[in-house]
Scaffold this motif. Sequence first.
Motif, mmCIF file in Angstrom:
data_model
loop_
_atom_site.group_PDB
_atom_site.id
_atom_site.type_symbol
_atom_site.label_atom_id
_atom_site.label_comp_id
_atom_site.label_asym_id
_atom_site.label_seq_id
_atom_site.Cartn_x
_atom_site.Cartn_y
_atom_site.Cartn_z
ATOM 1 N N THR A 22 42.685 51.037 48.934
ATOM 2 C CA THR A 22 43.053 49.631 49.062
ATOM 3 C C THR A 22 42.315 48.816 48.009
ATOM 4 N N PHE A 23 42.861 47.646 47.689
ATOM 5 C CA PHE A 23 42.200 46.770 46.722
ATOM 6 C C PHE A 23 40.831 46.346 47.237
ATOM 7 N N GLU A 24 40.765 45.973 48.499
ATOM 8 C CA GLU A 24 39.495 45.517 49.072
ATOM 9 C C GLU A 24 38.448 46.629 49.048
ATOM 10 N N GLY A 25 38.870 47.853 49.364
ATOM 11 C CA GLY A 25 37.953 48.984 49.327
ATOM 12 C C GLY A 25 37.452 49.262 47.923
ATOM 13 N N ALA A 26 38.361 49.203 46.949
ATOM 14 C CA ALA A 26 37.972 49.452 45.562
ATOM 15 C C ALA A 26 37.004 48.383 45.066
ATOM 16 N N ASP A 82 40.894 40.568 40.185
ATOM 17 C CA ASP A 82 41.348 40.002 41.437
ATOM 18 C C ASP A 82 42.685 40.634 41.813
ATOM 19 N N LYS A 83 43.108 40.370 43.010
ATOM 20 C CA LYS A 83 44.296 41.031 43.548
ATOM 21 C C LYS A 83 45.548 40.706 42.741
ATOM 22 N N GLU A 84 45.589 39.541 42.136
ATOM 23 C CA GLU A 84 46.759 39.152 41.357
ATOM 24 C C GLU A 84 46.899 39.991 40.084
ATOM 25 N N MET A 85 45.806 40.565 39.606
ATOM 26 C CA MET A 85 45.862 41.379 38.395
ATOM 27 C C MET A 85 46.439 42.761 38.669
ATOM 28 N N VAL A 86 46.406 43.167 39.923
ATOM 29 C CA VAL A 86 46.896 44.488 40.301
ATOM 30 C C VAL A 86 48.348 44.334 40.733
ATOM 31 N N ARG A 87 49.247 44.852 39.950
ATOM 32 C CA ARG A 87 50.676 44.730 40.245
ATOM 33 C C ARG A 87 51.209 46.080 40.665
#
Length: 95
Positions: A22-26, A82-87
């Motif tokens: 997950t993004f949060e985990g990473a 940030d999460k927006e950078m991960v598509r």
Amino acid sequence: MSILHNIVHLLFGVAGIALAKTFEGARTYLLGGGVIYLALAVYGAIWGADEGGANFIPMNWADNVLHIALGVGMVGLGVVLDKEMVRRDTAAPAV
């Protein structure tokens, strides 16, 4: 290098794989792991060359440089990304 030092690096790899789902985990891995690597660099700078009991993870200056580079890089990425950078909606490039 000691067996304990090698185990520390192996555990970092296992934690990275586990938290990458997950993004949060990473991001947690990058920030937390970076702080731990920076703490290891400080530990190595203070006690790394000590032959006494305080040096339970023997490290040299090359280890300290590696830990500083990893720590700064990981914390930097954890802060900048940030999460927006991960598509996730983009297709993988054709090989």
